[in-house]
Design an enzyme around this catalytic site. Structure first.
Site, short mmCIF file in Angstrom:
data_model
loop_
_atom_site.label_atom_id
_atom_site.label_comp_id
_atom_site.label_asym_id
_atom_site.label_seq_id
_atom_site.Cartn_x
_atom_site.Cartn_y
_atom_site.Cartn_z
N CYS A 92 44.18 37.20 39.46
CA CYS A 92 45.45 37.42 38.74
C CYS A 92 45.53 36.67 37.42
O CYS A 92 46.30 37.04 36.55
CB CYS A 92 46.66 36.89 39.51
SG CYS A 92 46.56 36.97 41.22
N ASP B 248 47.91 41.56 35.90
CA ASP B 248 48.78 42.70 36.22
C ASP B 248 49.14 43.53 35.01
O ASP B 248 49.67 44.64 35.16
CB ASP B 248 50.04 42.20 36.94
CG ASP B 248 49.70 41.62 38.29
OD1 ASP B 248 48.88 42.24 38.99
OD2 ASP B 248 50.22 40.55 38.64
N ARG C 70 54.56 47.96 43.88
CA ARG C 70 54.47 47.79 42.43
C ARG C 70 53.83 48.98 41.71
O ARG C 70 54.03 49.18 40.52
CB ARG C 70 53.66 46.53 42.10
CG ARG C 70 54.21 45.24 42.67
CD ARG C 70 55.45 44.77 41.89
NE ARG C 70 56.01 43.57 42.47
CZ ARG C 70 55.64 42.34 42.11
NH1 ARG C 70 54.70 42.16 41.21
NH2 ARG C 70 56.23 41.29 42.67
N HIS D 155 49.49 43.29 46.61
CA HIS D 155 48.54 44.05 45.80
C HIS D 155 47.27 44.33 46.61
O HIS D 155 46.93 43.56 47.51
CB HIS D 155 48.12 43.22 44.58
CG HIS D 155 49.17 43.05 43.54
ND1 HIS D 155 49.44 41.84 42.95
CD2 HIS D 155 50.01 43.94 42.95
CE1 HIS D 155 50.41 41.99 42.05
NE2 HIS D 155 50.78 43.26 42.04
C1 CIR Z 1 54.44 38.61 41.13
O1 CIR Z 1 55.08 38.72 42.18
O2 CIR Z 1 54.32 39.54 40.34
C2 CIR Z 1 53.78 37.27 40.82
N1 CIR Z 1 54.59 36.22 41.31
C3 CIR Z 1 52.41 37.21 41.43
C4 CIR Z 1 51.47 38.21 40.86
C5 CIR Z 1 50.10 38.07 41.38
N2 CIR Z 1 49.23 38.95 40.70
C6 CIR Z 1 48.11 39.44 41.20
O3 CIR Z 1 47.80 39.19 42.33
N3 CIR Z 1 47.40 40.24 40.44
#
Ligand code: CIR
Length: 262
Positions: free
Chosen positions: A257, A69, A136, A167
């Site tokens: 991720c 991210d 986001r 996402h």
């Molecule tokens: C969040 O809510 O930001 C984290 N717990 C999970 C992020 C997952 N990221 C992704 O799918 N790229």
């Protein structure tokens, strides 16, 4: 799709139990299990031939293992993001420093307020960079993405996400420059221009998120508990590498991720 040779990952922190989650995890997140699954993921990246660099965990940032991210990297350009969740915005400093110092020749851009964007909303398929407009990722973030990657020939295509989808890559991922996996019943396949779509059954929706690597881009890391999806991917000539994701998933994480590939 150019072939990645390197991966950047970030360790699972002691504070991982406080990671963001759409549904509060009951029982609480198991940090040791998440760490074991993360370690197996890193081993799988190494097994498919990637050189892996691990940034240290940082207890100030429970979600930092979800390093995808924090940056988008393609065609010699990296855009370090401004993650949409305020608790995650401090994660980018270490990533920015690493990209600037450790990768010769990479052009590195940053993102300023009010733009927000999570790398998990960015899906590159060939010369298109699809981007989820999500809770986001906002319009200013999408504009910044276009300004960074338009000049290197990537066309940014915004995609509206259904409510409740964190996402874009929560429900799909690229298998090649011309093919994607898409969780059944989420997005219309015609959102994606001129691509072959392999549908992932709704019961295994989480497995629509895979990592493709290997010398010929035929190695695919797939969630371990998704036999139907594994069989569909294998039937298209890919080599499947099952990786356990159950605990990372309870914090809304998936396979892409956990790394930045370049
Ligand atoms: C969040 O809510 O930001 C984290 N717990 C999970 C992020 C997952 N990221 C992704 O799918 N790229």
């Amino acid at each position: 799709m150019s072939q990645p040779t390197h991966a950047i990952v970030r360790g699972v922190s002691d504070s991982f139990a406080d990671a963001l989650a759409g549904a509060p995890p009951v029982p609480p997140l198991d940090v040791a299990l998440a760490r074991a699954q993360h370690a197996a993921y890193v081993r799988a990246l190494v097994d498919v031939g990637l050189e892996v660099h691990a940034l240290p965990a940082d207890p100030r940032f429970p979600d930092a293992c979800f390093i995808e991210d924090t940056a988008v990297i393609a065609r010699g350009v990296a855009l370090v993001t401004r993650p949409g969740a305020p608790s995650r915005q401090g994660e980018t400093a270490a990533v920015l420093a690493h990209l600037r110092e450790a990768i010769a020749g990479l052009v590195v851009y940053a993102m300023d307020a009010p733009a927000t964007l999570d790398g998990g909303d960015c899906l590159r398929v060939g010369s298109r960079l699809y981007v989820g407009r999500s809770a986001r990722t906002n319009d200013a973030g999408i504009a910044r993405l276009g300004a960074a990657f338009g000049p290197v020939g990537l066309e940014v295509v915004p995609v509206a996400l259904p409510a409740g989808v964190l996402h874009l890559k929560t429900v799909c991922s690229a298998l090649s420059d011309t093919g994607i996996l898409l969780a059944e019943g989420t997005l219309a396949a015609d959102v994606f221009i001129g691509v072959q779509t392999i549908l992932v059954p709704a019961a295994e929706a989480h497995a629509a998120n895979v990592v493709v690597a290997g010398p010929t881009r035929r190695d695919v890391l797939v969630s371990a508990d998704a036999p139907l999806t594994q069989a569909r991917i294998a039937a298209h000539g890919f080599v499947v590498h099952p990786v356990g994701t159950s605990e990372l998933r309870r914090a809304d994480g998936a396979l892409t991720c956990l790394s930045l590939l370049y």
